[in-house]
Design an enzyme around this catalytic site. Sequence first.
Site: not given
Length: 312
Positions: A21, A44, A105, A149, A152, A154, A167
């Site tokens: 992704l 991840k 998710e 952090d 956009p 994240n 994130d």
Amino acid sequence: MDMSEAGRQLVDGRFELIAPLGAGGMGTVWRARDIALHRDVALKEVRPPDPAAAAAQPGLTEQLRERAIREARALARLAHPHVVTIHHIVEPAPGTDGHPWIVMELVKGGSLHDRLESGPMPVADVLRLGLDVLSALRAAHAEGVLHRDVKPANVLLRPDGSAVLTDFGIAALHDSTALTSTGVLIGSPEYIAPERARGEEGLAASDLWSLGMLLYVAAEGVHPLRRATTLATVVAVLDEPIPAPVRSGPLGPVLERLLVRDLSVRPDAAQLEQLLRDASAAPAAGAPSAPAAAPAPTVLGQYGPPGPQPGT
């Protein structure tokens, strides 16, 4: 790693990798299928996307592993509709050269970064976005978690338009040991708060500055402090005036109050929520903004909103 019946890679004997992704400094995020529960998830893969980066930075792989555990713990503290849900963490066996996987998710929508590639958002949508992300930050801060952090890339957008903050890999936990080396700037320079650029950490207000900059970009379609180099951007964040919003409608005054370098006058989370709700109730918030055929732009002051203009 095993293989599934479909010939795909299988993580932990259970999660079938389907397609990547996206990738970043902490690794690659995959779309995957949980074959035990028959649902799609996001995985991840925590390792440097570029093997040369790991070779050039001794200890990087271990640092990423520790950050993965930190992210899992940060998210495990939160159960909130606007924070991505973590399901599981797969850790490598001791003494192996494997790497962690975080099972999360799968948010079936793109990132805010992707959405902004097509231009700024209507002010009403930006205000809703602000309230969603702010509620996620307030929940995180209440659990002692600072995101550090907010940007956009994240923020994910569900099909119904609601926002999900993700994130937390560089999140700071109040009761954990720092993982970063002295002098290393952690976070995205164009969204980092000025006090953090000066080395002052541990403040919830810094996440609110980052949110404010995100909302500015979403409504205005431009980043007011992004420069050609990272160093120039950091200098701008520290010292340069911020152009006053011209297309943000009732959100404009909120941004002027929020994007100030003086922490003593920057609104806290409760005050910011009220400002955003008041702006959402304003008549002009109900329709998309149009570019202003404006007079010569003013700028926000370096340490607060502009004072009264001549003739006002």
